[in-house]
Design a protein around this motif. Structure first.
Motif, PDB file in Angstrom:
ATOM      1  N   THR A   6       0.792  -1.234   0.000  1.00 19.56           N
ATOM      2  CA  THR A   6       0.000   0.000   0.000  1.00 19.56           C
ATOM      3  C   THR A   6       0.822   1.282   0.000  1.00 19.56           C
ATOM      4  O   THR A   6       0.296   2.342  -0.317  1.00 19.56           O
ATOM      5  CB  THR A   6      -0.910   0.056   1.235  1.00 19.56           C
ATOM      6  OG1 THR A   6      -0.097   0.178   2.402  1.00 19.56           O
ATOM      7  CG2 THR A   6      -1.788  -1.180   1.331  1.00 19.56           C
ATOM      8  N   GLY A   7       2.069   1.203   0.425  1.00 19.70           N
ATOM      9  CA  GLY A   7       2.854   2.416   0.605  1.00 19.70           C
ATOM     10  C   GLY A   7       2.588   3.074   1.946  1.00 19.70           C
ATOM     11  O   GLY A   7       3.155   4.110   2.269  1.00 19.70           O
ATOM     12  N   ASP A   8       1.734   2.467   2.764  1.00 19.72           N
ATOM     13  CA  ASP A   8       1.403   2.950   4.099  1.00 19.72           C
ATOM     14  C   ASP A   8       1.918   1.912   5.096  1.00 19.72           C
ATOM     15  O   ASP A   8       1.479   0.758   5.070  1.00 19.72           O
ATOM     16  CB  ASP A   8      -0.114   3.123   4.214  1.00 19.72           C
ATOM     17  CG  ASP A   8      -0.556   3.553   5.599  1.00 19.72           C
ATOM     18  OD1 ASP A   8      -0.410   2.749   6.543  1.00 19.72           O
ATOM     19  OD2 ASP A   8      -1.063   4.677   5.729  1.00 19.72           O
ATOM     20  N   GLY A 158       8.865 -13.519 -11.205  1.00 18.12           N
ATOM     21  CA  GLY A 158       9.239 -12.329 -11.967  1.00 18.12           C
ATOM     22  C   GLY A 158       8.254 -11.936 -13.053  1.00 18.12           C
ATOM     23  O   GLY A 158       8.615 -11.245 -13.997  1.00 18.12           O
ATOM     24  N   SER A 159       6.992 -12.337 -12.913  1.00 16.89           N
ATOM     25  CA  SER A 159       6.011 -12.058 -13.972  1.00 16.89           C
ATOM     26  C   SER A 159       5.412 -10.657 -13.899  1.00 16.89           C
ATOM     27  O   SER A 159       4.939 -10.152 -14.901  1.00 16.89           O
ATOM     28  CB  SER A 159       4.885 -13.100 -13.928  1.00 16.89           C
ATOM     29  OG  SER A 159       4.211 -13.042 -12.690  1.00 16.89           O
ATOM     30  N   TYR A 160       5.390 -10.044 -12.737  1.00 18.14           N
ATOM     31  CA  TYR A 160       4.852  -8.682 -12.552  1.00 18.14           C
ATOM     32  C   TYR A 160       3.449  -8.537 -13.137  1.00 18.14           C
ATOM     33  O   TYR A 160       3.151  -7.608 -13.853  1.00 18.14           O
ATOM     34  CB  TYR A 160       5.805  -7.628 -13.119  1.00 18.14           C
ATOM     35  CG  TYR A 160       7.156  -7.677 -12.470  1.00 18.14           C
ATOM     36  CD1 TYR A 160       7.321  -7.239 -11.164  1.00 18.14           C
ATOM     37  CD2 TYR A 160       8.253  -8.203 -13.140  1.00 18.14           C
ATOM     38  CE1 TYR A 160       8.559  -7.318 -10.536  1.00 18.14           C
ATOM     39  CE2 TYR A 160       9.491  -8.286 -12.515  1.00 18.14           C
ATOM     40  CZ  TYR A 160       9.627  -7.843 -11.220  1.00 18.14           C
ATOM     41  OH  TYR A 160      10.846  -7.928 -10.600  1.00 18.14           O
ATOM     42  N   ARG A 161       2.580  -9.477 -12.795  1.00 14.92           N
ATOM     43  CA  ARG A 161       1.213  -9.495 -13.308  1.00 14.92           C
ATOM     44  C   ARG A 161       0.178  -8.968 -12.315  1.00 14.92           C
ATOM     45  O   ARG A 161      -0.913  -8.600 -12.712  1.00 14.92           O
ATOM     46  CB  ARG A 161       0.799 -10.923 -13.664  1.00 14.92           C
ATOM     47  CG  ARG A 161       1.534 -11.513 -14.801  1.00 14.92           C
ATOM     48  CD  ARG A 161       1.038 -12.940 -15.056  1.00 14.92           C
ATOM     49  NE  ARG A 161       1.650 -13.467 -16.230  1.00 14.92           N
ATOM     50  CZ  ARG A 161       1.182 -13.307 -17.461  1.00 14.92           C
ATOM     51  NH1 ARG A 161       0.080 -12.640 -17.656  1.00 14.92           N
ATOM     52  NH2 ARG A 161       1.808 -13.817 -18.489  1.00 14.92           N
ATOM     53  N   PRO A 169       8.258   0.096  -4.894  1.00 13.10           N
ATOM     54  CA  PRO A 169       7.668   1.025  -5.860  1.00 13.10           C
ATOM     55  C   PRO A 169       7.991   0.633  -7.315  1.00 13.10           C
ATOM     56  O   PRO A 169       7.163   0.790  -8.202  1.00 13.10           O
ATOM     57  CB  PRO A 169       8.299   2.368  -5.497  1.00 13.10           C
ATOM     58  CG  PRO A 169       8.632   2.251  -4.043  1.00 13.10           C
ATOM     59  CD  PRO A 169       9.033   0.809  -3.865  1.00 13.10           C
ATOM     60  N   GLU A 170       9.180   0.083  -7.526  1.00 10.96           N
ATOM     61  CA  GLU A 170       9.576  -0.323  -8.887  1.00 10.96           C
ATOM     62  C   GLU A 170       8.725  -1.498  -9.380  1.00 10.96           C
ATOM     63  O   GLU A 170       8.281  -1.505 -10.527  1.00 10.96           O
ATOM     64  CB  GLU A 170      11.068  -0.717  -8.915  1.00 10.96           C
ATOM     65  CG  GLU A 170      12.014   0.423  -8.601  1.00 10.96           C
ATOM     66  CD  GLU A 170      12.124   0.759  -7.115  1.00 10.96           C
ATOM     67  OE1 GLU A 170      12.496   1.918  -6.813  1.00 10.96           O
ATOM     68  OE2 GLU A 170      11.832  -0.100  -6.252  1.00 10.96           O
ATOM     69  N   SER A 171       8.496  -2.470  -8.511  1.00 15.12           N
ATOM     70  CA  SER A 171       7.675  -3.608  -8.925  1.00 15.12           C
ATOM     71  C   SER A 171       6.219  -3.186  -9.114  1.00 15.12           C
ATOM     72  O   SER A 171       5.529  -3.698  -9.999  1.00 15.12           O
ATOM     73  CB  SER A 171       7.800  -4.771  -7.946  1.00 15.12           C
ATOM     74  OG  SER A 171       7.443  -4.388  -6.643  1.00 15.12           O
ATOM     75  N   ARG A 176       1.757  -2.202 -12.909  1.00 16.21           N
ATOM     76  CA  ARG A 176       0.863  -1.244 -13.581  1.00 16.21           C
ATOM     77  C   ARG A 176       1.078  -1.265 -15.094  1.00 16.21           C
ATOM     78  O   ARG A 176       0.122  -1.205 -15.852  1.00 16.21           O
ATOM     79  CB  ARG A 176       1.091   0.165 -13.035  1.00 16.21           C
ATOM     80  CG  ARG A 176       0.613   0.322 -11.616  1.00 16.21           C
ATOM     81  CD  ARG A 176      -0.009   1.695 -11.426  1.00 16.21           C
ATOM     82  NE  ARG A 176      -0.338   1.924 -10.046  1.00 16.21           N
ATOM     83  CZ  ARG A 176      -1.376   1.402  -9.418  1.00 16.21           C
ATOM     84  NH1 ARG A 176      -2.179   0.597 -10.037  1.00 16.21           N
ATOM     85  NH2 ARG A 176      -1.612   1.683  -8.143  1.00 16.21           N
ATOM     86  N   GLU A 177       2.332  -1.326 -15.518  1.00 18.80           N
ATOM     87  CA  GLU A 177       2.628  -1.405 -16.956  1.00 18.80           C
ATOM     88  C   GLU A 177       2.011  -2.650 -17.571  1.00 18.80           C
ATOM     89  O   GLU A 177       1.427  -2.588 -18.657  1.00 18.80           O
ATOM     90  CB  GLU A 177       4.150  -1.421 -17.190  1.00 18.80           C
ATOM     91  CG  GLU A 177       4.835  -0.103 -16.932  1.00 18.80           C
ATOM     92  CD  GLU A 177       6.357  -0.223 -16.929  1.00 18.80           C
ATOM     93  OE1 GLU A 177       6.896  -1.187 -17.513  1.00 18.80           O
ATOM     94  OE2 GLU A 177       7.008   0.661 -16.333  1.00 18.80           O
ATOM     95  N   HIS A 178       2.120  -3.775 -16.884  1.00 24.25           N
ATOM     96  CA  HIS A 178       1.536  -5.025 -17.388  1.00 24.25           C
ATOM     97  C   HIS A 178       0.017  -4.904 -17.503  1.00 24.25           C
ATOM     98  O   HIS A 178      -0.565  -5.278 -18.521  1.00 24.25           O
ATOM     99  CB  HIS A 178       1.897  -6.197 -16.472  1.00 24.25           C
ATOM    100  CG  HIS A 178       1.227  -7.472 -16.867  1.00 24.25           C
ATOM    101  ND1 HIS A 178       1.657  -8.233 -17.918  1.00 24.25           N
ATOM    102  CD2 HIS A 178       0.125  -8.088 -16.385  1.00 24.25           C
ATOM    103  CE1 HIS A 178       0.855  -9.272 -18.058  1.00 24.25           C
ATOM    104  NE2 HIS A 178      -0.081  -9.209 -17.129  1.00 24.25           N
TER     105      HIS A 178
END
Length: 190
Positions: A6-8, A158-161, A169-171, A176-178
């Motif tokens: 969540t970033g929280d 490593g699928s980032y789905r 934050p990078e993942s 989001r890109e996927h």
């Protein structure tokens, strides 16, 4: 093993330490940003004082709905989602003694058994169940036999789905890109 969804810090700590919070976050993960969905359990706890299935299931539905509606709302569809959370909690009480973690710990289940148990929950279809299974396996320490296969594409390392792949934050940006690429592909297909 600490989740970073969540970033929280407080919301992520609740997700890390409370299996019900993690399950409810997954339930709420539709038609809102992932961070909003998974921050929902902390809002529920702060507003109701309840962080366990029995307490949530027993709450007056109108009072629970008011907690969902308070600004900022727990979900963009507070009425239906408040009811879904209470229904999920009642199912956990009835079938699992109120213990969300029993879904993946009781009887040392395989990945396919946990997937079956998740799909039997209200609000959990095939895709949501597979994503949650992948989250359990990738970040929550679940090691049941065949969990990656049962989770399908979401279990791929490593699928980032999905939320199962968010550890930084990078993942999050990669996930989001996927998702954006998948929506664009679906639009073209339609």
């Amino acid at each position: 093993m600490a989740l970073h969804i969540t970033g929280d810090t407080a919301a992520d700590a609740l997700l890390t330490n409370n299996p019900l919070a993690l399950l409810v976050g997954m339930l709420l993960d539709q038609q809102v940003p992932m961070e909003t969905a998974f921050a929902g359990p902390l809002k529920i706890e702060q507003r109701t004082g309840a962080a366990d299935a029995t307490a949530i299931a027993r709450m007056d539905p109108d009072e629970f709905l008011e907690a969902f509606k308070a600004t900022p709302a727990v979900h963009r569809f507070p009425g239906s989602m408040a009811a879904r959370v209470q229904t999920l909690c009642q199912e956990l009480v009835d079938q699992w003694g109120g213990d969300a973690s029993a879904l993946w710990t009781e009887g040392d289940p395989s990945g396919s058994e946990v997937l079956k148990r998740l799909k039997a929950l209200p609000g959990f279809g095939e895709q949501k169940a597979k994503i949650f299974l992948a989250l359990l396996g990738k970040q929550y320490g679940f090691t049941g036999a065949g969990w990656r296969e049962a989770a399908g594409d979401y279990g791929v390392e490593g699928s980032y789905r999905s939320v199962a792949d968010i550890v930084s934050p990078e993942s999050l940006a990669k996930v989001r890109e996927h998702k954006k690429a998948m929506k664009a592909a679906a639009k073209v297909k339609a």
